[in-house]
Design an enzyme around this catalytic site. Structure first.
Site, PDB file in Angstrom:
ATOM      1  N   SER A 252      -6.402   1.781  -2.896  1.00 22.52           N
ATOM      2  CA  SER A 252      -7.789   2.140  -2.594  1.00 22.52           C
ATOM      3  C   SER A 252      -8.663   2.186  -3.843  1.00 22.52           C
ATOM      4  O   SER A 252      -9.883   2.037  -3.759  1.00 22.52           O
ATOM      5  CB  SER A 252      -7.844   3.496  -1.884  1.00 22.52           C
ATOM      6  OG  SER A 252      -7.193   4.490  -2.644  1.00 22.52           O
ATOM      7  N   THR A 295      -4.509  11.825   0.209  1.00 24.51           N
ATOM      8  CA  THR A 295      -3.258  11.181   0.574  1.00 24.51           C
ATOM      9  C   THR A 295      -2.125  12.195   0.484  1.00 24.51           C
ATOM     10  O   THR A 295      -2.344  13.364   0.159  1.00 24.51           O
ATOM     11  CB  THR A 295      -3.019   9.943  -0.325  1.00 24.51           C
ATOM     12  OG1 THR A 295      -1.873   9.229   0.149  1.00 24.51           O
ATOM     13  CG2 THR A 295      -2.807  10.335  -1.780  1.00 24.51           C
ATOM     14  N   LYS A 299      -2.688  15.964   3.280  1.00 27.16           N
ATOM     15  CA  LYS A 299      -3.575  15.660   4.406  1.00 27.16           C
ATOM     16  C   LYS A 299      -3.734  16.832   5.377  1.00 27.16           C
ATOM     17  O   LYS A 299      -4.760  16.932   6.055  1.00 27.16           O
ATOM     18  CB  LYS A 299      -3.071  14.427   5.152  1.00 27.16           C
ATOM     19  CG  LYS A 299      -3.299  13.125   4.400  1.00 27.16           C
ATOM     20  CD  LYS A 299      -2.942  11.925   5.271  1.00 27.16           C
ATOM     21  CE  LYS A 299      -3.313  10.623   4.586  1.00 27.16           C
ATOM     22  NZ  LYS A 299      -3.079   9.454   5.462  1.00 27.16           N
ATOM     23  N   ALA A 365       0.312  10.255   8.942  1.00 25.96           N
ATOM     24  CA  ALA A 365      -0.245   9.006   9.458  1.00 25.96           C
ATOM     25  C   ALA A 365       0.021   8.876  10.954  1.00 25.96           C
ATOM     26  O   ALA A 365      -0.809   8.335  11.703  1.00 25.96           O
ATOM     27  CB  ALA A 365       0.345   7.817   8.705  1.00 25.96           C
ATOM     28  N   ASN A 384      11.793  10.200  15.798  1.00 31.18           N
ATOM     29  CA  ASN A 384      11.840  10.801  14.470  1.00 31.18           C
ATOM     30  C   ASN A 384      13.188  11.471  14.252  1.00 31.18           C
ATOM     31  O   ASN A 384      13.806  11.982  15.192  1.00 31.18           O
ATOM     32  CB  ASN A 384      10.717  11.844  14.308  1.00 31.18           C
ATOM     33  CG  ASN A 384      10.513  12.232  12.858  1.00 31.18           C
ATOM     34  OD1 ASN A 384      10.174  11.393  12.033  1.00 31.18           O
ATOM     35  ND2 ASN A 384      10.708  13.503  12.551  1.00 31.18           N
ATOM     36  N   ILE A 454       3.151   0.118   8.735  1.00 29.65           N
ATOM     37  CA  ILE A 454       1.952   0.526   7.999  1.00 29.65           C
ATOM     38  C   ILE A 454       2.139   0.497   6.483  1.00 29.65           C
ATOM     39  O   ILE A 454       1.184   0.750   5.738  1.00 29.65           O
ATOM     40  CB  ILE A 454       1.465   1.922   8.429  1.00 29.65           C
ATOM     41  CG1 ILE A 454       2.406   3.023   7.941  1.00 29.65           C
ATOM     42  CG2 ILE A 454       1.257   1.993   9.930  1.00 29.65           C
ATOM     43  CD1 ILE A 454       1.824   4.428   8.077  1.00 29.65           C
ATOM     44  N   GLY A 477       0.600  -2.964   6.664  1.00 26.81           N
ATOM     45  CA  GLY A 477      -0.471  -1.979   6.767  1.00 26.81           C
ATOM     46  C   GLY A 477      -1.658  -2.211   5.857  1.00 26.81           C
ATOM     47  O   GLY A 477      -2.523  -1.332   5.745  1.00 26.81           O
TER      48      GLY A 477
END
Length: 507
Positions: A252, A295, A299, A365, A384, A454, A477
């Protein structure tokens, strides 16, 4: 606010190697630092001629091992090298060293007098490589014993608050040139935002010195100039950043900074690395950051420190964007926009309403992705390794959940129209059939599944490679990251990253 000079440190083993580096980067730098302690022993005898072989001002530095350098031959030998390098001054000052770097405890009157006589400015350095320096202004004042030295402080911060203190204390140093550097990933902001500390220069390293750069936090002069546009940072520059830990080289940074350049905005976006979100927000407030990408691992915890949340954040309980409103922070989540846009492009018109979708993982996410899948009407099962985490998300949306283990293969097969992988498993690449880099290593693809992973780096994960070889359509992603950054860009600046693109502002 003064503009810092870009100084490239030369750590080649020969003078010729260093000369070639200067030629390669000369349009990006204002001066260089010759690290004599990195030179081969026979090369050290000829450093006197180096300034005449380049076209940039040069700092003479012979760093001792106790200060993080490579020179181990003792002070007598080092003093002789200083004397050789400064002797026989040329009438053309451009052919002499412009600066010499002496430590705070190095006082040899004859050498200092020679430097002054030849108009070589003295940088007086203090290195704290095992603990931070808190009394920065006081220390700088004390190092200017004659009033002409340029004090330089370099330290290893232990936490982001040490870097916050550097910025705070530097505001009191206004009447003389100084150099302030915080090392390592934590200290990165002190390199790019050197103008905010009124630092005389900021150090950089050639791209060829990757290992040294990783340790010190220095970056290439090309990156400083082209990506961060350091020469354009001034009192009017809007500051933004990404906060996380370890937040190593987040993509980013490039997206946002290139966007500012493209839209001709006076802004810069930097990494703020911190394990404690409260300390990171204090840094952001005191330095003046107006917006933050959030990040992992912050979050969710960041929500304890905001005064307002968007409806999307309140629904999913996760935030990836903060915007400063007066002295407060407002929380948003643009992961939802990024995922939805990239997923619809990947599906290419295929509708997943009422289709069975497998969602692998139950992290931050996953919360944003589950929200979008509910909007799209998919029938979802969350897999999970810790089923309680999957249950927490699944029950919010009426989804199924299951433990991620080989025994779940039949259930995964039932929900395999679209498989969305949200964990970090696969970032290391490697063999595809291993549990540690393929979260569903036990699943046998038929070839008609669609797989959306992702992860951005690597661009093809072991899971994607295995699915692709079986004939599946796959996607990474990167576009999700790209599009959520576009939405953040709009939140931060009020300007669209892409021309003629309308962004849904329900974040």
């Amino acid at each position: 606010m003064s503009q810092p000079l870009i100084c490239m440190t030369l750590t080649g083993t020969t003078l010729e190697e260093n000369i070639e580096l200067v030629k390669k980067y000369e349009k990006y730098i204002d001066l260089v630092e010759l690290r004599v302690d990195y030179l081969n022993e026979d090369e050290q005898l000829y450093v006197r001629r180096f300034p005449s072989l380049i076209h940039q001002p040069c700092i003479l530095t012979i760093r001792r091992d106790i200060d993080g350098g490579l020179f181990t031959s003792g002070e007598f030998s080092r003093t002789n090298l200083f004397a050789r390098a400064l002797a026989f001054a040329n009438q053309d000052r451009a052919k002499n060293f412009a600066y010499v770097d002496f430590e705070d405890d190095y006082h040899i009157p004859s050498i200092q007098d020679a430097a002054l006589a030849f108009d070589v400015k003295i940088i007086r350095s203090y290195y704290a490589l095992h603990e931070p320096i808190l009394n920065i202004r006081e220390k700088c004042d004390s190092m200017r014993k004659t009033g002409y030295e340029i004090p330089k402080i370099v330290f290893d911060p232990k936490k982001i608050t040490d870097v916050t203190n550097l910025f705070e204390e530097s505001r009191e140093i206004k009447h003389y040139d100084h150099i302030l550097c915080a090392n390592g990933p934590l200290g990165f902001p002190s390199r790019v935002l050197a103008s905010l500390t009124n630092s005389f220069l900021t150090y950089s390293l050639p791209e060829e010195n990757g290992e040294i750069a990783k340790k010190t936090g220095q970056i290439s002069p090309v990156t400083l100039s082209n990506l961060y546009r350091i020469k354009s940072i001034n009192e009017e520059t809007k500051l933004y950043g990404i906060m996380g830990w370890p937040a190593e080289n987040p993509l980013s940074i490039e997206i946002h900074n290139l966007g500012y350049k493209k839209q001709k905005l006076n802004a810069v976006y930097i990494p703020v690395r911190t394990q404690m979100i409260s300390e990171g927000l204090e840094f952001a407030q005191k330095v003046g950051l107006q917006g933050l990408s959030i990040t992992k691992p912050h979050k969710q915890n960041v929500l304890y420190y905001v005064t307002d949340q968007s409806p999307v954040v309140m629904q999913i309980g996760s935030c990836n964007s903060l915007v400063r409103k007066d002295d407060n922070w407002v929380a948003y989540n643009t992961d939802t926009y990024g995922f939805k846009r990239s997923l619809l492009e990947f599906l290419g018109g295929y509708r997943i309403r009422y289709k069975k979708v497998a969602l692998i993982g139950a992290g931050e996410a996953t919360k944003a992705i589950a929200y979008v899948l509910k909007q799209l009407g998919a029938r979802v099962c969350i897999f999970n390794r810790t089923p309680n985490h999957a249950k927490h998300i699944a029950e919010k949306y009426g989804f199924k959940y299951c433990t991620l283990e080989p025994a779940c293969a039949p259930i995964l097969d039932e929900y395999s129209t679209l498989i969305i992988q949200t964990t970090s498993v696969g970032m290391e690449g490697g063999e595809a059939q291993r549990e540690y880099n393929d979260p569903i290593y036990f699943y046998n693809f038929r070839g008609n599944e669609m797989v959306f992973d992702i992860i951005c780096k690597p661009s093809t994960t072991p899971l994607m490679k295995r699915a692709s070889l079986a004939g599946c359509r796959v996607c990474n992603g990167y576009h999700m990251l790209e599009y959520q950054a576009y939405a953040q860009f709009r939140l931060f600046t009020g300007t669209d990253f892409e021309d003629n693109t309308e962004i849904d502002q329900k974040f």
